[in-house]
Design an enzyme around this catalytic site. Sequence first.
Site, PDB file in Angstrom:
ATOM      1  N   LYS A 169     -23.213 -33.634  41.707  1.00 24.93           N
ATOM      2  CA  LYS A 169     -22.137 -33.089  41.620  1.00 24.93           C
ATOM      3  C   LYS A 169     -21.658 -32.641  42.921  1.00 24.93           C
ATOM      4  O   LYS A 169     -21.647 -32.466  43.268  1.00 24.93           O
ATOM      5  CB  LYS A 169     -22.374 -31.926  41.327  1.00 24.93           C
ATOM      6  CG  LYS A 169     -21.212 -30.903  40.498  1.00 24.93           C
ATOM      7  CD  LYS A 169     -19.584 -31.315  40.872  1.00 24.93           C
ATOM      8  CE  LYS A 169     -19.585 -29.862  41.489  1.00 24.93           C
ATOM      9  NZ  LYS A 169     -18.463 -29.668  42.624  1.00 24.93           N
ATOM     10  N   GLU A 244     -29.738 -26.873  51.599  1.00 25.88           N
ATOM     11  CA  GLU A 244     -29.454 -27.677  52.640  1.00 25.88           C
ATOM     12  C   GLU A 244     -28.033 -26.405  53.194  1.00 25.88           C
ATOM     13  O   GLU A 244     -27.478 -26.998  52.271  1.00 25.88           O
ATOM     14  CB  GLU A 244     -29.665 -29.017  52.377  1.00 25.88           C
ATOM     15  CG  GLU A 244     -30.761 -29.702  52.562  1.00 25.88           C
ATOM     16  CD  GLU A 244     -32.038 -29.351  53.666  1.00 25.88           C
ATOM     17  OE1 GLU A 244     -31.420 -29.077  54.151  1.00 25.88           O
ATOM     18  OE2 GLU A 244     -32.980 -29.624  52.977  1.00 25.88           O
ATOM     19  N   CYS A 278     -23.481 -29.895  59.696  1.00 25.39           N
ATOM     20  CA  CYS A 278     -24.410 -28.608  59.435  1.00 25.39           C
ATOM     21  C   CYS A 278     -25.278 -28.093  60.434  1.00 25.39           C
ATOM     22  O   CYS A 278     -25.382 -27.591  61.178  1.00 25.39           O
ATOM     23  CB  CYS A 278     -25.446 -28.947  57.905  1.00 25.39           C
ATOM     24  SG  CYS A 278     -26.236 -30.287  58.006  1.00 25.39           S
ATOM     25  N   GLU A 378     -20.600 -19.914  61.597  1.00 24.46           N
ATOM     26  CA  GLU A 378     -20.538 -20.808  60.904  1.00 24.46           C
ATOM     27  C   GLU A 378     -19.273 -22.100  60.940  1.00 24.46           C
ATOM     28  O   GLU A 378     -18.436 -20.701  59.946  1.00 24.46           O
ATOM     29  CB  GLU A 378     -20.990 -21.732  60.174  1.00 24.46           C
ATOM     30  CG  GLU A 378     -21.158 -23.102  59.990  1.00 24.46           C
ATOM     31  CD  GLU A 378     -21.540 -23.832  59.062  1.00 24.46           C
ATOM     32  OE1 GLU A 378     -21.456 -23.555  58.107  1.00 24.46           O
ATOM     33  OE2 GLU A 378     -22.927 -24.565  58.860  1.00 24.46           O
TER      34      GLU A 378
HETATM   35  P1  NAD Z   1     -19.163 -25.286  49.778  1.00 28.36           P
HETATM   36  O1  NAD Z   1     -21.092 -24.482  49.744  1.00 28.36           O
HETATM   37  O2  NAD Z   1     -18.351 -24.895  49.364  1.00 28.36           O
HETATM   38  O3  NAD Z   1     -20.027 -26.657  48.842  1.00 28.36           O
HETATM   39  C1  NAD Z   1     -20.349 -27.037  48.287  1.00 28.36           C
HETATM   40  C2  NAD Z   1     -20.939 -28.331  46.321  1.00 28.36           C
HETATM   41  O4  NAD Z   1     -21.600 -26.673  46.048  1.00 28.36           O
HETATM   42  C3  NAD Z   1     -19.716 -28.679  46.337  1.00 28.36           C
HETATM   43  O5  NAD Z   1     -19.808 -29.509  45.480  1.00 28.36           O
HETATM   44  C4  NAD Z   1     -19.040 -27.420  45.980  1.00 28.36           C
HETATM   45  O6  NAD Z   1     -18.051 -27.795  44.330  1.00 28.36           O
HETATM   46  C5  NAD Z   1     -20.190 -26.471  45.185  1.00 28.36           C
HETATM   47  N1  NAD Z   1     -20.016 -25.304  44.504  1.00 28.36           N
HETATM   48  C6  NAD Z   1     -19.394 -24.168  45.164  1.00 28.36           C
HETATM   49  N2  NAD Z   1     -19.468 -23.082  44.620  1.00 28.36           N
HETATM   50  C7  NAD Z   1     -20.268 -23.038  43.549  1.00 28.36           C
HETATM   51  C8  NAD Z   1     -21.109 -22.214  42.851  1.00 28.36           C
HETATM   52  N3  NAD Z   1     -20.705 -20.925  42.440  1.00 28.36           N
HETATM   53  N4  NAD Z   1     -22.382 -22.909  41.909  1.00 28.36           N
HETATM   54  C9  NAD Z   1     -22.581 -24.163  41.888  1.00 28.36           C
HETATM   55  N5  NAD Z   1     -21.916 -25.012  42.789  1.00 28.36           N
HETATM   56  C10 NAD Z   1     -21.355 -24.699  43.306  1.00 28.36           C
HETATM   57  O7  NAD Z   1     -19.986 -26.711  50.867  1.00 28.36           O
HETATM   58  P2  NAD Z   1     -18.948 -27.294  51.391  1.00 28.36           P
HETATM   59  O8  NAD Z   1     -17.570 -26.383  51.704  1.00 28.36           O
HETATM   60  O9  NAD Z   1     -18.428 -28.033  50.788  1.00 28.36           O
HETATM   61  O10 NAD Z   1     -19.833 -27.755  52.489  1.00 28.36           O
HETATM   62  C11 NAD Z   1     -19.710 -27.326  53.802  1.00 28.36           C
HETATM   63  C12 NAD Z   1     -20.437 -25.458  54.023  1.00 28.36           C
HETATM   64  O11 NAD Z   1     -22.362 -27.395  53.775  1.00 28.36           O
HETATM   65  C13 NAD Z   1     -21.172 -25.909  55.269  1.00 28.36           C
HETATM   66  O12 NAD Z   1     -21.858 -24.259  55.218  1.00 28.36           O
HETATM   67  C14 NAD Z   1     -21.973 -26.833  56.067  1.00 28.36           C
HETATM   68  O13 NAD Z   1     -23.032 -25.826  57.288  1.00 28.36           O
HETATM   69  C15 NAD Z   1     -23.019 -26.871  54.744  1.00 28.36           C
HETATM   70  N6  NAD Z   1     -23.914 -28.517  54.781  1.00 28.36           N
HETATM   71  C16 NAD Z   1     -25.751 -28.279  55.160  1.00 28.36           C
HETATM   72  C17 NAD Z   1     -26.076 -29.309  55.413  1.00 28.36           C
HETATM   73  C18 NAD Z   1     -26.996 -28.705  55.648  1.00 28.36           C
HETATM   74  O14 NAD Z   1     -27.978 -30.251  55.406  1.00 28.36           O
HETATM   75  N7  NAD Z   1     -28.343 -28.365  56.083  1.00 28.36           N
HETATM   76  C19 NAD Z   1     -25.044 -30.773  54.993  1.00 28.36           C
HETATM   77  C20 NAD Z   1     -24.054 -30.298  54.941  1.00 28.36           C
HETATM   78  C21 NAD Z   1     -22.633 -29.194  54.750  1.00 28.36           C
END
Ligand code: NAD
Length: 484
Positions: A169, A244, A278, A378
């Site tokens: 997804k 993650e 991240c 963050e």
């Molecule tokens: P997000 O959590 O908003 O979204 C990530 C994914 O989750 C998207 O595909 C989104 O559609 C999905 N999602 C959103 N709500 C959901 C729900 N209720 N149930 C299931 N899926 C859902 O994050 P973002 O804004 O896309 O990305 C930024 C964040 O990701 C930052 O906080 C960053 O630190 C983190 N990140 C972490 C890593 C790591 O390896 N630790 C890597 C990249 C990004």
Amino acid sequence: MYINGEWTSAWDGGRRPVVNPANGEVVAYVAEGTMQDADRAIRAARRAFDEGGWAETTAQDRARILFRAAEAIEANAAELAALDTLSCGKPLRESEADVTDAANCFRYYAGLATKPTGQAFDVPAPSQTFVVREPVGVCGQIIPWNYPLLMAAWKLAPALAAGNVCILKPSELTPLSALRLAALLEEADIPPGVVNVLLGAGPVVGNALAESHLVDKVAFTGGTVTGRKIMQAATGNLKKISLELGGKSPNIVFADADFETAVDYALFGIYVNTGQVCSAGSRLLLEESLYDRFMERLVERAKQIRVGDGFHPDTEMGPLVSAQHLSKVQQYIALGLEEGARLACGGSRPAGLPERGNFLEPTIFVDTRPDMRIVQEEIFGPVLVVQTFKDEEDAVRLANDTVYGLAAGVFTADTAKAHRVIKRVRAGITWINTYHPTYNEAPWGGYKQSGIGRELGTFGYEEYTEVKQINVNLAVEPTGWYRR
Ligand code: NAD
């Protein structure tokens, strides 16, 4: 979307625009999946795992497909890189590096698939006792927008190598390279249903993956708040989870560090991918005696970073991914000023760039206090917060003073000091005299609220396996436990 080996629209025909963050233009429309589509993908994956024969393929068969996928990614590198720059905004040279890393990730797990993973035990009985690793089953894999292709590779390659089937997804904002990757996997002979790319809103289709009792594992990369929701949604069938999540990682610079190297990595730590990383070194911890000299050089260099369209060859830092995300980062800048921090540079939108591009200057906050929200939370943008420390003890205390524990860097010429500090820092990914290098061979993931589990390396592979013990009786005779 790509479900059960077919290219398909959403059940209700819904579509979502994909926008170029450098100028606000719509570059594509993609299917906006619904609950019905999620259900379709989950059932297809379930069938592929239970009846399709993928789990029974030999490791060598799977390796062959993954090697082919790596080749295909490299053969289509220019297109894949362009798709990520088009939707995510990052400079083309960064997207190109991501494509190389993605190909190598497939290659790494293709190689690992055929390597030994079991153990045998000398048990106190006439028994041959050993363990084998088997696939977990149907894996829902939810990824963010900051590394669209690379995150897809980090999820798919180890899961497929271990014999799982996947429902990927992608983020709503950046689905293009994942779709292209599915087409390349199809050409590499991935059987129908083994890889599905499900598009749509996180709270709809993402949540469906996390909740479904037909899904055996959910692997998520994204924000900590979303991670918490996914963990809750996964409780229904107690599915396996790996998360993650976010970070607020300290980059610690001692006065004896190589000066220009430390300045350079301080910039790279926060401004690569416009700070939307991240593991970004978003808190710079400077030894007090170094502060004036370091800040003078850091600000001078930060101001020189060329911000612009990722497709422009001179661009060193692209736009933020969306207008909404830019606005969130700007709110943090306003909050920092309200909290009493001072801007050493940046904070505004750079002049001379398209109005509808989500550009922001490289920004640095000084005069911070550890309890400020800009220090604790963050921001996920090109905003560095600077803190100072007196000595080693103070550096460690400040480094550990957030709810996160993803990454940390230390710069010093004193190797023993570097190791002492790293040993006490509560983080899963650490660097000495460097920042950010990431290797397929080494585990990626965080302590504390930065996540659960690890990706990459053998650790990442094991997350996609169940462990089965097999006991073979070498003395086949009745137990004699009950009277006959
Ligand atoms: P997000 O959590 O908003 O979204 C990530 C994914 O989750 C998207 O595909 C989104 O559609 C999905 N999602 C959103 N709500 C959901 C729900 N209720 N149930 C299931 N899926 C859902 O994050 P973002 O804004 O896309 O990305 C930024 C964040 O990701 C930052 O906080 C960053 O630190 C983190 N990140 C972490 C890593 C790591 O390896 N630790 C890597 C990249 C990004």
